[in-house]
Write a protein that holds these residues in place. Structure first.
Motif, mmCIF file in Angstrom:
data_model
loop_
_atom_site.group_PDB
_atom_site.id
_atom_site.type_symbol
_atom_site.label_atom_id
_atom_site.label_comp_id
_atom_site.label_asym_id
_atom_site.label_seq_id
_atom_site.Cartn_x
_atom_site.Cartn_y
_atom_site.Cartn_z
ATOM 1 N N GLY A 73 15.973 -10.293 -8.956
ATOM 2 C CA GLY A 73 14.835 -10.658 -9.335
ATOM 3 C C GLY A 73 13.828 -11.249 -8.402
ATOM 4 N N ARG A 74 14.397 -11.221 -7.115
ATOM 5 C CA ARG A 74 13.602 -11.534 -5.886
ATOM 6 C C ARG A 74 13.625 -10.362 -4.862
ATOM 7 N N ARG A 75 13.904 -9.200 -5.274
ATOM 8 C CA ARG A 75 13.950 -8.153 -4.281
ATOM 9 C C ARG A 75 12.511 -7.052 -4.289
ATOM 10 N N VAL A 76 12.186 -6.594 -3.154
ATOM 11 C CA VAL A 76 10.615 -6.092 -3.134
ATOM 12 C C VAL A 76 10.696 -4.998 -4.402
ATOM 13 N N ALA A 77 11.658 -4.093 -4.526
ATOM 14 C CA ALA A 77 11.369 -2.998 -5.527
ATOM 15 C C ALA A 77 11.436 -3.532 -6.906
ATOM 16 N N GLU A 78 12.230 -4.565 -7.284
ATOM 17 C CA GLU A 78 12.195 -4.954 -8.577
ATOM 18 C C GLU A 78 10.775 -5.738 -8.791
ATOM 19 N N VAL A 79 10.251 -6.586 -7.964
ATOM 20 C CA VAL A 79 9.288 -7.417 -8.039
ATOM 21 C C VAL A 79 8.017 -6.408 -8.187
ATOM 22 N N ALA A 80 7.915 -5.223 -7.275
ATOM 23 C CA ALA A 80 6.771 -4.308 -7.700
ATOM 24 C C ALA A 80 6.839 -3.643 -8.873
ATOM 25 N N ALA A 81 8.214 -3.356 -9.326
ATOM 26 C CA ALA A 81 8.056 -2.682 -10.586
ATOM 27 C C ALA A 81 7.685 -3.606 -11.573
ATOM 28 N N ALA A 82 8.121 -4.862 -11.493
ATOM 29 C CA ALA A 82 7.451 -5.666 -12.556
ATOM 30 C C ALA A 82 6.148 -5.857 -12.602
ATOM 31 N N VAL A 83 5.451 -5.885 -11.497
ATOM 32 C CA VAL A 83 4.104 -6.109 -11.399
ATOM 33 C C VAL A 83 3.412 -4.775 -12.046
ATOM 34 N N ALA A 84 4.029 -3.708 -11.451
ATOM 35 C CA ALA A 84 3.263 -2.471 -11.946
ATOM 36 C C ALA A 84 3.475 -1.966 -13.362
ATOM 37 N N GLY A 85 4.243 -2.977 -13.968
ATOM 38 C CA GLY A 85 4.591 -2.547 -15.253
ATOM 39 C C GLY A 85 3.835 -3.395 -16.410
ATOM 40 N N GLN A 86 2.915 -4.400 -15.831
ATOM 41 C CA GLN A 86 1.887 -5.085 -16.533
ATOM 42 C C GLN A 86 0.540 -4.679 -16.707
ATOM 43 N N ASP A 87 -0.041 -4.632 -17.539
ATOM 44 C CA ASP A 87 -1.446 -4.007 -17.906
ATOM 45 C C ASP A 87 -2.383 -5.020 -17.243
ATOM 46 N N SER A 88 -1.879 -6.427 -17.460
ATOM 47 C CA SER A 88 -3.033 -7.173 -16.745
ATOM 48 C C SER A 88 -2.757 -7.504 -15.283
ATOM 49 N N LEU A 89 -2.040 -6.876 -14.512
ATOM 50 C CA LEU A 89 -1.793 -6.868 -13.146
ATOM 51 C C LEU A 89 -1.887 -5.415 -12.311
ATOM 52 N N ARG A 90 -2.467 -5.692 -11.167
ATOM 53 C CA ARG A 90 -2.592 -4.245 -10.438
ATOM 54 C C ARG A 90 -1.780 -4.357 -9.213
ATOM 55 N N LEU A 91 -0.836 -3.526 -8.991
ATOM 56 C CA LEU A 91 -0.122 -3.632 -7.769
ATOM 57 C C LEU A 91 -0.965 -2.967 -6.656
ATOM 58 N N ALA A 92 -1.118 -3.965 -5.615
ATOM 59 C CA ALA A 92 -2.372 -3.280 -4.776
ATOM 60 C C ALA A 92 -1.547 -3.110 -3.143
ATOM 61 N N GLY A 93 -0.229 -3.658 -2.915
ATOM 62 C CA GLY A 93 0.397 -3.544 -1.839
ATOM 63 C C GLY A 93 1.214 -4.683 -1.386
ATOM 64 N N VAL A 94 1.331 -4.900 -0.304
ATOM 65 C CA VAL A 94 2.293 -5.585 0.487
ATOM 66 C C VAL A 94 1.927 -6.715 1.188
ATOM 67 N N MET A 95 2.345 -7.862 1.526
ATOM 68 C CA MET A 95 2.163 -8.974 2.361
ATOM 69 C C MET A 95 3.257 -9.625 3.028
ATOM 70 N N ALA A 96 3.077 -9.771 4.350
ATOM 71 C CA ALA A 96 3.969 -10.564 5.076
ATOM 72 C C ALA A 96 3.445 -11.358 6.064
ATOM 73 N N VAL A 97 4.358 -12.599 6.677
ATOM 74 C CA VAL A 97 4.138 -13.286 7.823
ATOM 75 C C VAL A 97 5.188 -13.262 8.586
ATOM 76 N N ALA A 98 4.377 -12.852 10.025
ATOM 77 C CA ALA A 98 5.732 -12.570 11.161
ATOM 78 C C ALA A 98 6.680 -13.770 11.519
ATOM 79 N N PRO A 99 7.814 -13.807 11.713
ATOM 80 C CA PRO A 99 8.647 -14.737 11.923
ATOM 81 C C PRO A 99 8.015 -15.688 13.014
ATOM 82 N N LEU A 100 8.438 -16.983 12.965
ATOM 83 C CA LEU A 100 7.847 -17.853 13.890
ATOM 84 C C LEU A 100 8.577 -18.101 15.432
ATOM 85 N N GLY A 101 7.735 -17.911 16.217
ATOM 86 C CA GLY A 101 8.500 -17.990 17.625
ATOM 87 C C GLY A 101 9.023 -16.642 18.158
ATOM 88 N N ALA A 102 8.637 -15.689 17.361
ATOM 89 C CA ALA A 102 9.193 -14.190 17.758
ATOM 90 C C ALA A 102 8.298 -13.319 18.016
#
Length: 248
Positions: A160-189
């Motif tokens: 329930g917290r994997r990228v593919a499954e979350v994306a599929a859950a979003v894409a399967g909802q008429d009230s949401l639109r899957l627009a892409g991805v976001m991330a924050v680079a690891p601190l100090g690296a």
């Protein structure tokens, strides 16, 4: 310790204009180095801890995309900005609890931080009840495995917290639109390996969901690396607004 007084509006506008010019020059230079068109990179001004007046000033300078990371600050600020007649596109960029979904969908145009199937469901239900148009959503990707950083995992862990499954859950909802991805680079690296990984994840997601074109990555300190690896949105706070830390 007493906070210094806020600058006069004209002085603050000049300060913001100078900072904005420097940030845009950095984006232009990064795009030139990467062989990209700067028109393909959206700067999101992250205004957390800054007043609605700063948002209005930025709007007057041509900034159209504004980010916030806490609903308790963002909701009243969005109302103040609207009352002042400034028109901006609101991005919710912070970690989001399901119990805030009903509030966030009232003002947010794009939520960057969806990292679970359950959160996708809560946003979908809230959007269905309160919006006339689908809410745009990004799947937040965890690039370092740190649980306190938020984000869905690419492999392993709770399904329930994997990228593919979350994306599929979003894409399967008429009230949401899957627009892409976001991330924050690891601190100090070094951010480059993280952004390279995100680029691969984004490409894989587009193969399954061709409309998911947004890659939200990079902040004030690492926007160049993010643009080199395909970021379409960079989230800029301190380089644009300075280091003042108290909401007025």
């Amino acid at each position: 310790m007493t906070e210094p007084p806020l600058p006069a509006p004209d002085a603050r506008r000049a300060e913001l204009a100078a900072n904005l010019a420097r940030v845009r020059a950095r984006i232009d230079a990064a795009c030139a180095s990467a062989g990209r068109d700067p028109a393909g990179v959206t700067m999101v001004a992250v205004t957390k801890t800054y007043p609605a007046g700063d948002v209005a000033l930025l709007a007057g300078l041509g900034v159209r995309d504004v980010g916030e990371n806490r609903d308790q600050e963002a909701a009243p600020k969005a109302a103040k900005v609207a009352a002042a007649g400034a028109r901006v596109r609101w991005h919710f960029v912070g970690q989001l609890q399901r119990n805030k979904a009903r509030s966030v969908v009232r003002y947010a145009d794009l939520v960057h931080s969806v990292d679970s199937v359950r959160l996708a469901g809560a946003l979908a239900e809230a959007a269905r009840r309160q919006r006339q148009h689908p809410l745009e959503v990004l799947v937040q990707v965890n690039l370092d495995g740190a649980a306190d950083r938020g984000g869905a995992l690419v492999t392993g862990g709770d399904p329930g917290r994997r990228v593919a499954e979350v994306a599929a859950a979003v894409a399967g909802q008429d009230s949401l639109r899957l627009a892409g991805v976001m991330a924050v680079a690891p601190l100090g690296a070094d951010p480059e390996p993280a952004f390279a990984t995100l680029a691969e994840v984004a490409a894989g997601l587009r193969a399954e969901h061709p409309g998911a074109m947004v890659v939200s990555a990079g902040m004030s300190g690492d926007l160049e690396a993010a643009i080199a690896y395909g970021a379409t949105h960079v989230r800029i706070g301190s380089a644009l607004l300075g280091m003042r830390s108290t909401l007025r």
